[in-house]
Enzyme design. Structure first.
Site, short mmCIF file in Angstrom:
data_model
loop_
_atom_site.label_atom_id
_atom_site.label_comp_id
_atom_site.label_asym_id
_atom_site.label_seq_id
_atom_site.Cartn_x
_atom_site.Cartn_y
_atom_site.Cartn_z
N TYR A 179 0.84 -1.19 0.00
CA TYR A 179 0.00 0.00 0.00
C TYR A 179 0.88 1.26 0.00
O TYR A 179 2.09 1.16 -0.22
CB TYR A 179 -0.98 -0.06 1.17
CG TYR A 179 -1.94 -1.23 1.04
CD1 TYR A 179 -2.80 -1.33 -0.06
CD2 TYR A 179 -1.97 -2.26 1.98
CE1 TYR A 179 -3.66 -2.41 -0.21
CE2 TYR A 179 -2.83 -3.34 1.84
CZ TYR A 179 -3.67 -3.41 0.74
OH TYR A 179 -4.52 -4.48 0.59
N ARG A 226 4.15 -1.70 10.81
CA ARG A 226 4.13 -3.01 10.14
C ARG A 226 4.88 -2.93 8.81
O ARG A 226 4.66 -2.02 8.02
CB ARG A 226 2.70 -3.45 9.88
CG ARG A 226 2.57 -4.91 9.46
CD ARG A 226 1.15 -5.24 9.03
NE ARG A 226 0.83 -6.64 9.29
CZ ARG A 226 -0.17 -7.30 8.70
NH1 ARG A 226 -0.94 -6.68 7.83
NH2 ARG A 226 -0.41 -8.56 9.00
N GLY A 317 -3.53 -14.58 12.15
CA GLY A 317 -4.59 -13.92 11.41
C GLY A 317 -5.81 -14.79 11.23
O GLY A 317 -6.71 -14.82 12.08
#
Length: 364
Positions: A179, A226, A317
């Site tokens: 991103y 992160r 996750g």
């Protein structure tokens, strides 16, 4: 010595165990990024995690790249998130919010006025993103002007303030998964020739400046970052030409801020752990602070990693989707449920808050 189920602290945040809940996009908000009350129960059910890292949350309308993902840039977002954090705290848990700008992994239908997405450079992403009517290829982005970048940092500041108003225990800067911030880091997606391009120092500048700005709001001991040196799934994004050097430089630079933690995806999401092909411990050492390991961990590997001092927490996750009581199941070495993938994204309560906890066998 610590073990997977021992209490401790990550920065200034107390944790009841070393099992973190990784960010999980579930696409259950409305198209304005406002959560429904279902999120309250979803996060409350998982509050036994030592630390919950919320699903990725848009810092601005421009930062949005997927339909039905939540935001943290309006008062309505704050009002929707506050009962979530209250429920987690009432259940004895702690939760940080992950701050997200998708960059080029977006579609003009999700942008205000149908504008193109923004990126470090005008390079179109591959793959698909999710809009209100279904899956589409990301739109062609435009390159951010240098004079626009301070406004991006201000959007992170605003989101950090609003996450504080919403009652979170801290924030995580999402500089991973291909991103916006990671698009600046990689020389495959950053072809700029200004102060944010070319050299490793310049390409890592925006992540550092965002982390520093957010730390001014929260205090560094409640801010994590992160990273994902080997991830290329979102947008079919090529890796940096020298990820060990680039991310090692960034980890060391972030370490000067005395942040709460560094959170690394150790390989490809949904893939195997990739310690054999990349020295993640070099990033851990360069950062110098607490480290959250993520990707391909099972009970045995997580326990060994914590016992050997190779991480301060291990993030899980997908196991948290079908196992709201994952910590208890790991501690008891009980079998884990597998959640159906068709309910991962979008929808209502089904596949979201209807997974049962493990029923303890009656004792005689």
């Amino acid at each position: 010595m610590a073990d997977l189920f021992s209490p401790g602290k990550i920065g200034a945040i107390p944790v009841s165990n070393r099992v973190a809940m990784a960010p999980l996009t579930r696409a259950r908000a409305d198209m304005e990024g406002v959560h429904t009350p279902l999120a309250i129960e979803y996060y409350r059910q998982r509050a036994s995690a030592g630390l919950i890292i919320s699903e990725a949350t848009n810092i601005s309308r421009q930062g949005r790249g997927y339909a039905f993902t939540p935001g943290i840039y309006t008062d309505a977002h704050v009002r929707a998130w506050r009962p979530v954090t209250e429920a987690v705290h009432e259940a004895g848990g702690h939760i940080v919010l992950q701050l997200w700008h998708v960059g080029r992994i977006s579609h003009d239908s999700l942008q205000e006025g149908g504008q193109p997405p923004v990126a470090p450079s005008a390079i179109q992403a591959g793959g698909l993103t999710y809009i209100e009517t279904g899956f589409e290829r990301p739109s062609m982005p435009r390159a951010l002007r240098t004079d626009e970048i301070p406004g991006i940092i201000d959007d992170y500041r605003n989101a950090a303030r609003k996450s504080k108003d919403a009652g979170f225990d801290g924030v995580e800067v999402h500089s991973a998964n291909c991103y916006l911030l990671e698009e600046f880091i990689r020389d495959s997606t950053n072809k700029r020739d200004d102060a944010y391009g070319r050299s490793v120092e310049n390409r890592t500048r925006l992540t550092f400046e965002v982390a520093r700005a957010v730390a001014e709001i929260w205090g560094p001991e409640r801010v994590g970052v992160r990273l994902s040196p080997l991830t290329k799934s979102a947008g079919d994004t090529p890796l940096d030409s020298d990820p060990q050097t680039t991310y090692g430089f960034l980890a060391e630079r972030l370490g000067t801020l005395n942040l709460a933690y560094l959170h690394c995806i150790e390989g490809q999401t949904r893939g195997d752990n990739a310690k054999a092909e990349f020295d993640f411990q070099a990033l851990h050492r360069a950062f110098g602070g607490a480290y959250i390991a993520n990707n391909g961990y099972d009970r045995e590997l997580a326990m060994t990693t914590i016992a050997n001092g190779l991480a301060d927490m291990v993030a899980f996750g997908r196991p948290f989707i079908g196992n709201p009581d994952l910590v208890e199941r790991l501690q008891r070495d009980e079998p884990l449920a597998t959640a159906p993938q068709e309910t991962f994204y979008g929808g209502g309560a089904k596949g979201y808050i209807d997974f049962p906890t493990f029923a303890a066998a009656p004792t005689s």
